[in-house]
Write an enzyme that holds these catalytic residues in place. Structure first.
Site, PDB file in Angstrom:
ATOM      1  N   THR A 102     -10.646  -5.691 -26.064  1.00 19.87           N
ATOM      2  CA  THR A 102     -11.242  -6.782 -26.840  1.00 19.87           C
ATOM      3  C   THR A 102     -11.176  -8.103 -26.089  1.00 19.87           C
ATOM      4  O   THR A 102     -12.127  -8.897 -26.109  1.00 19.87           O
ATOM      5  CB  THR A 102     -10.542  -6.912 -28.206  1.00 19.87           C
ATOM      6  N   SER A 141     -19.609  -3.700 -30.603  1.00 20.74           N
ATOM      7  CA  SER A 141     -18.169  -3.918 -30.724  1.00 20.74           C
ATOM      8  C   SER A 141     -17.581  -3.682 -29.340  1.00 20.74           C
ATOM      9  O   SER A 141     -18.250  -3.141 -28.454  1.00 20.74           O
ATOM     10  CB  SER A 141     -17.536  -2.972 -31.750  1.00 20.74           C
ATOM     11  N   SER A 319       7.945  -1.469  16.926  1.00 16.64           N
ATOM     12  CA  SER A 319       9.362  -1.612  16.637  1.00 16.64           C
ATOM     13  C   SER A 319       9.857  -2.976  17.066  1.00 16.64           C
ATOM     14  O   SER A 319       9.402  -3.531  18.079  1.00 16.64           O
ATOM     15  CB  SER A 319      10.170  -0.533  17.358  1.00 16.64           C
ATOM     16  N   SER A 320      10.804  -3.505  16.292  1.00 20.55           N
ATOM     17  CA  SER A 320      11.435  -4.767  16.668  1.00 20.55           C
ATOM     18  C   SER A 320      12.660  -4.536  17.544  1.00 20.55           C
ATOM     19  O   SER A 320      13.281  -5.488  18.007  1.00 20.55           O
ATOM     20  CB  SER A 320      11.846  -5.530  15.411  1.00 20.55           C
ATOM     21  N   LYS A 325       7.401   1.075  21.879  1.00 17.72           N
ATOM     22  CA  LYS A 325       7.085   2.038  20.825  1.00 17.72           C
ATOM     23  C   LYS A 325       5.835   1.595  20.071  1.00 17.72           C
ATOM     24  O   LYS A 325       5.698   0.443  19.690  1.00 17.72           O
ATOM     25  CB  LYS A 325       8.255   2.167  19.842  1.00 17.72           C
TER      26      LYS A 325
END
Length: 468
Positions: A102, A141, A319-320, A325
């Site tokens: 509604t 409606s 990768s950190s 990688k």
């Protein structure tokens, strides 16, 4: 302070921002449902569909004498503006809401009405001249307008999703052709099976995606049956004779969709099975695409200590802490999207089952999950195609070495030397590390020339087309 106007509904008065096209019932929705923060404005296809529903209703009501030409034309013009993307920042209700939609329906009614009032030369909120319920919502409606608009929006979203799937399919077909000559080992249960080509592997993926497209398109066909004109529960109360058939005909023209009026409007108002079918097809496609993403990650595993039969494009450092990688981030994110879609399907299934008596109150959840799911499915397929599949390379030497070292080639000799001898020589090859071909010749079961002929690449990968 920002200017405000006062509007009222059956519960009382509320202040509404003066600049807003929405009205009092939208303000109540903002107060009641500060939930997902995912607004209706984020789904333009649903806004467009709603505008088309309201436009079809206004035209039909005008034909049947329920709206005078001035009000009809104002509503129609406002609907055309909304359907074209104007005023989108005024569709502010949360997609998750109570009331079976509604709040969404009233947000649309209010925006169209207030824009219509401007077109008629009146102030926003001056509902004496054009009313959101008596005029814009006439003969409707939420219970028939909302699901009808949702079906149209899902059709559009499904078109976008299938386009994304087809884009991925085309990328897989292109790679299958590029890899048609690359001999490799096929695997079942992650164990060596029999030789095949990398092209065959990618061609199978393309067919898989095509099956997802077919299933999704088939599920959308059922959405063409709509219950506009059913009003509250399917009896058509408050709509004039002939309204349902005519408004469906006009909406089909406006939307350019082959819509038909549902056979039983009472059933159509409470049954959400059509949405379940689309959700299931979406899930099926997600499962198939996720399987492909899984395989791409597995086939590219390594690069030194894995299968490494293919190389995926490097998209970002992986990768950190581990220099050099590179992770398969594109297949990974596609997996994530697909898992989300599978979860959406569970939610849609439960929401459809929650229908009680003559109405399903959970349609807003189905709207959010199906529309959002189709959008991210199509986008994920495009990302996978463009940022991964298109740039995949094959390590042809490694693929061939796997074939030469594998005991799986003994399967090709099985019809000639028999299962018992094949099993024995496979075990001997594993124990000694020697090639199967050498052992078969050493045992005197076949000559070197016979082994060479039986293990021709074209015979191994497509034996039904090879003549002896």
């Amino acid at each position: 302070m920002a200017r405000r106007r006062i509007e009222h509904d059956s519960l009382g008065e509320r202040e509404v921002p003066h600049h807003a096209y929405y009205g009092v019932q939208t303000v109540r929705a903002l107060e009641n449902f500060p939930l997902s923060r995912i607004q209706l404005s984020m789904f333009p296809s649903l806004i467009t569909a709603f505008a088309q529903v309201k436009q079809a209703a206004a035209i039909t009501n005008g034909e049947l004498g329920g709206l005078d030409p001035a009000r009809r034309d104002a509503i129609v013009k406002a609907c055309e503006e909304v359907a074209s993307g104007e005023h989108s920042d005024h569709f502010v209700v949360d997609m998750l809401q109570g009331g079976a939609g509604t709040s969404t329906n009233m947000n649309v009614n209010e925006v169209i009405t207030n824009r219509g009032l401007e077109l008629l030369g009146h102030e926003r909120g001056d509902y004496e001249h054009l009313h959101p319920i008596d005029d814009t919502n006439r003969s409707q409606s939420t219970n028939d307008a909302y699901p009808t608009a949702l079906k149209l929006a899902i059709m559009t979203a499904a078109d976008e999703a299938t386009t994304g799937l087809e884009h991925l399919q085309a990328a897989l077909v292109e790679r299958s052709q590029a890899f048609a000559h690359v001999i490799k080992m096929g695997r079942t249960e992650l164990q060596d099976a029999v030789p095949m080509t990398l092209g065959q592997e990618f061609a199978a993926y393309a067919v898989m995606v095509g099956e997802g497209v077919r299933a999704l398109r088939h599920s959308v066909d059922d959405l063409h049956s709509v219950a506009l004109g059913a009003t509250a529960i399917g009896t058509g109360i408050t709509s004039p004779p002939g309204y349902a058939a005519r408004v469906t005909e006009i909406l089909a023209e406006l939307s350019d969709r082959p819509l038909t009026l549902a056979h039983d409007l009472v059933e159509a108002t409470q049954d959400s099975g059509d949405f379940v079918s689309v959700s299931a097809a979406m899930k099926r496609a997600a499962v198939q695409v996720s399987k492909i993403a899984n395989d791409l990650r597995l086939l590219s595993s390594g690069p030194r200590a894995g299968l490494a039969e293919i190389r995926l494009p490097a998209m970002q450092p992986g990768s950190s802490i581990m220099p050099g990688k590179v992770n398969p981030v594109i297949p990974e994110v596609v997996n994530v999207v697909c898992y989300q879609l599978i979860g959406f399907d569970v939610a849609v299934t439960m929401a459809a089952e929650a229908s009680q008596l003559e109405l399903n109150h959970t349609e807003p959840l189905m709207a959010l999950d199906v529309l959002h799911g189709l959008h991210i499915l199509g986008r994920a397929c495009r990302v996978l195609a463009d940022r991964c599949v298109a740039g995949i390379e094959a390590d042809e030497d490694r693929c061939r070495r796997y074939v030469e070292r594998s005991t799986g080639v003994v399967t090709a000799l099985n019809p000639v030397i028999g299962y018992e001898r094949s099993a024995m020589v496979a075990k001997e090859a594993l124990a000694t590390g020697r090639p199967v071909t050498e052992l078969v010749v050493e045992h005197g079961w076949l000559t070197a020339e016979q082994v060479s002929d039986l293990l021709r690449p074209e015979r191994l990968v497509n034996p039904l087309t090879v003549e002896d």
